[in-house]
Enzyme design. Sequence first.
Site, PDB file in Angstrom:
ATOM      1  CB  CYS A 153      -0.860   0.038   1.231  1.00  0.00           C
ATOM      2  SG  CYS A 153      -1.884   1.339   1.501  1.00  0.00           S
ATOM      3  NE  ARG A 207     -10.356  -2.338  -1.874  1.00  0.00           N
ATOM      4  CZ  ARG A 207      -9.324  -2.176  -0.785  1.00  0.00           C
ATOM      5  NH1 ARG A 207      -8.376  -1.146  -1.069  1.00  0.00           N
ATOM      6  NH2 ARG A 207      -9.541  -2.584   0.399  1.00  0.00           N
TER       7      ARG A 207
HETATM    8  P1  IMP Z   1      -0.736  -6.993   3.973  1.00  0.00           P
HETATM    9  O1  IMP Z   1      -1.206  -8.114   4.505  1.00  0.00           O
HETATM   10  O2  IMP Z   1       0.105  -6.273   4.733  1.00  0.00           O
HETATM   11  O3  IMP Z   1      -0.210  -7.308   2.472  1.00  0.00           O
HETATM   12  O4  IMP Z   1      -2.177  -5.933   3.398  1.00  0.00           O
HETATM   13  C1  IMP Z   1      -3.223  -6.601   2.985  1.00  0.00           C
HETATM   14  C2  IMP Z   1      -4.374  -5.521   2.804  1.00  0.00           C
HETATM   15  O5  IMP Z   1      -3.933  -4.128   2.079  1.00  0.00           O
HETATM   16  C3  IMP Z   1      -5.530  -5.584   2.238  1.00  0.00           C
HETATM   17  O6  IMP Z   1      -6.351  -6.578   2.853  1.00  0.00           O
HETATM   18  C4  IMP Z   1      -6.097  -4.561   1.773  1.00  0.00           C
HETATM   19  O7  IMP Z   1      -6.883  -3.877   2.803  1.00  0.00           O
HETATM   20  C5  IMP Z   1      -4.922  -3.512   1.359  1.00  0.00           C
HETATM   21  N1  IMP Z   1      -4.848  -3.302   0.128  1.00  0.00           N
HETATM   22  C6  IMP Z   1      -4.756  -4.209  -1.032  1.00  0.00           C
HETATM   23  N2  IMP Z   1      -4.381  -3.626  -2.022  1.00  0.00           N
HETATM   24  C7  IMP Z   1      -4.155  -2.353  -1.920  1.00  0.00           C
HETATM   25  C8  IMP Z   1      -3.605  -1.168  -2.333  1.00  0.00           C
HETATM   26  O8  IMP Z   1      -3.553  -1.302  -3.756  1.00  0.00           O
HETATM   27  N3  IMP Z   1      -3.519   0.000  -1.613  1.00  0.00           N
HETATM   28  C9  IMP Z   1      -3.768   0.086  -0.375  1.00  0.00           C
HETATM   29  N4  IMP Z   1      -4.131  -0.923   0.351  1.00  0.00           N
HETATM   30  C10 IMP Z   1      -4.307  -2.169  -0.363  1.00  0.00           C
END
Ligand code: IMP
Length: 511
Positions: free
Chosen positions: A326, A424
């Site tokens: 993100c 989104r």
């Molecule tokens: P991770 O487990 O730290 O990789 O976070 C996953 C979460 O990031 C997802 O469940 C979403 O809420 C969020 N997310 C997914 N795609 C994006 C993006 O492109 N930008 C910002 N947040 C994202």
Amino acid sequence: MNQTGKFLGTRKCDGFFAAQKERYFAVSFDDVRLVTDYSEILPTQTSLKSHFSRNVGLNTPIVSSPMDTVTEYKMGIAIAMDGGLGIIHKGLDPITQAAHVAKVKHRLNVFLTDPICIKSDDKVADILRMKEAKDYGFSSFPVMDNNGRIVGIVTSNDFEFCPDIENSFISDIMSSQLISALPGTNVMEAYSIMCKHHKKILPIFDDSRNLQGIYTLADVKRKITNNIEGYNLDKNGSLFVGAAVGVSADDRERAELLVQKGVDVLVIDTAHGNSLGVVEMLKYLKKTYSNIDVVAGNISEGEAAKRLVAAGADGLRIGQGPGSICTTRITAGIGHPQVSAIYECEKAIRGSGVPICADGGIRYSGDIAVAMGAGADSVMLGNLLAGTTESPGDVFFKNGKAVKVYRGMGSLEAMKEHKTSRQRYGQIEGGTDKLVPEGVSGEVLFKGEVHAVLHQLLGGLRAGLGYLGVKEVSFLKENADFHLVSNSGMQESHPHDLFSMNEAPNYRSPR
Ligand code: IMP
């Protein structure tokens, strides 16, 4: 609630977070560690039961993220079989997404109430062509007459030994001497009848030959040899599954298809849950499908949590900007460090009975314990579950390492591919060359089966409960308190002062 199940209204960590707030300071995972406490339990004696939403329980508090490199039906099945929950992403077109939901729901079905039937006056060649066109992986069909009554069964042998495929009718090859059983026959009874008569398919019909369904040997065997203890099941014995929807007019149709296929929980999947579109969609879904849970998000402030609960949310998804892919906080300048965000949202709706899912930023099992100590009832994982056998995408090699793609749904790549990703992040106008991404795309190491990943994550969480003396994860938030950790405190928390380090299945150096 305390360990006796009584809600006390205050939590041990209220003072810690109040002190941070007084300084306008918000904390995230690396800023805190849980305070240990007297314990009379071993990690193996702990229970990880929790909730994702009011009516969707979890045997293990792990939910897979609705992302196109994380959750389709294979992940949905695997994670629910490990006690968690998968949320099928909305990058899929609505019909395909609904089909993925159906695949999870049907995974454990052994009594097929709606089998594909054929007619006795169908031509054999036509049925074989239909089988090929629809890619059916089975060759046994109940045969019906024109009044909808069962008159026979055909199996692969009947097709194979048919002397003249082009000119034969199903009635020429079917068995009409049926081995059957009456409605109410259970799996074990069905199995013994099938074994006794060497039948791979057992139709269940009443005295008037009205077909109620069929048992097939492969499914029955799987059911009785599988240990399904720990699976996350609905009241009918099917795996729980969720699916993402957006807030556009098209998403109402998407929701309808998902509900028709038996989805248990709809997740309004947006980057800014504290917004008119989400509140309206939430109200619409709750009014239209009063028996389906709706989880809304994403949010990171207490006021937002209150607003969504007031609008009828059955669960909240917390996290604006902590995700590993993100860039929202960097591109938009907004955000609330995740541990404080979880706490503030929980505090705002305390006593409402609405569960909170902490979404994003989790890198180690210890972060799960911290998130749940801060107030979450479950955690949502993207990165940690991407790169597994069950996540969508192929394994390939980069710099000699096996990897899989993991990308943000707001990355340029995902937004170009999916209209829903553009929606989104509010980018429906203009061409795809005008997109302003809020995420990145990259690769993660291939990790093998998700079961092994979950084993390590849950083992670490259980260890955390053991250090706090908390037997049930649902009481963790009542008993957790935090230390604020300095940089040097965090440095000493990681392995240090080694010439080289062997890889551990649950630890990688931070980068
Ligand atoms: P991770 O487990 O730290 O990789 O976070 C996953 C979460 O990031 C997802 O469940 C979403 O809420 C969020 N997310 C997914 N795609 C994006 C993006 O492109 N930008 C910002 N947040 C994202």
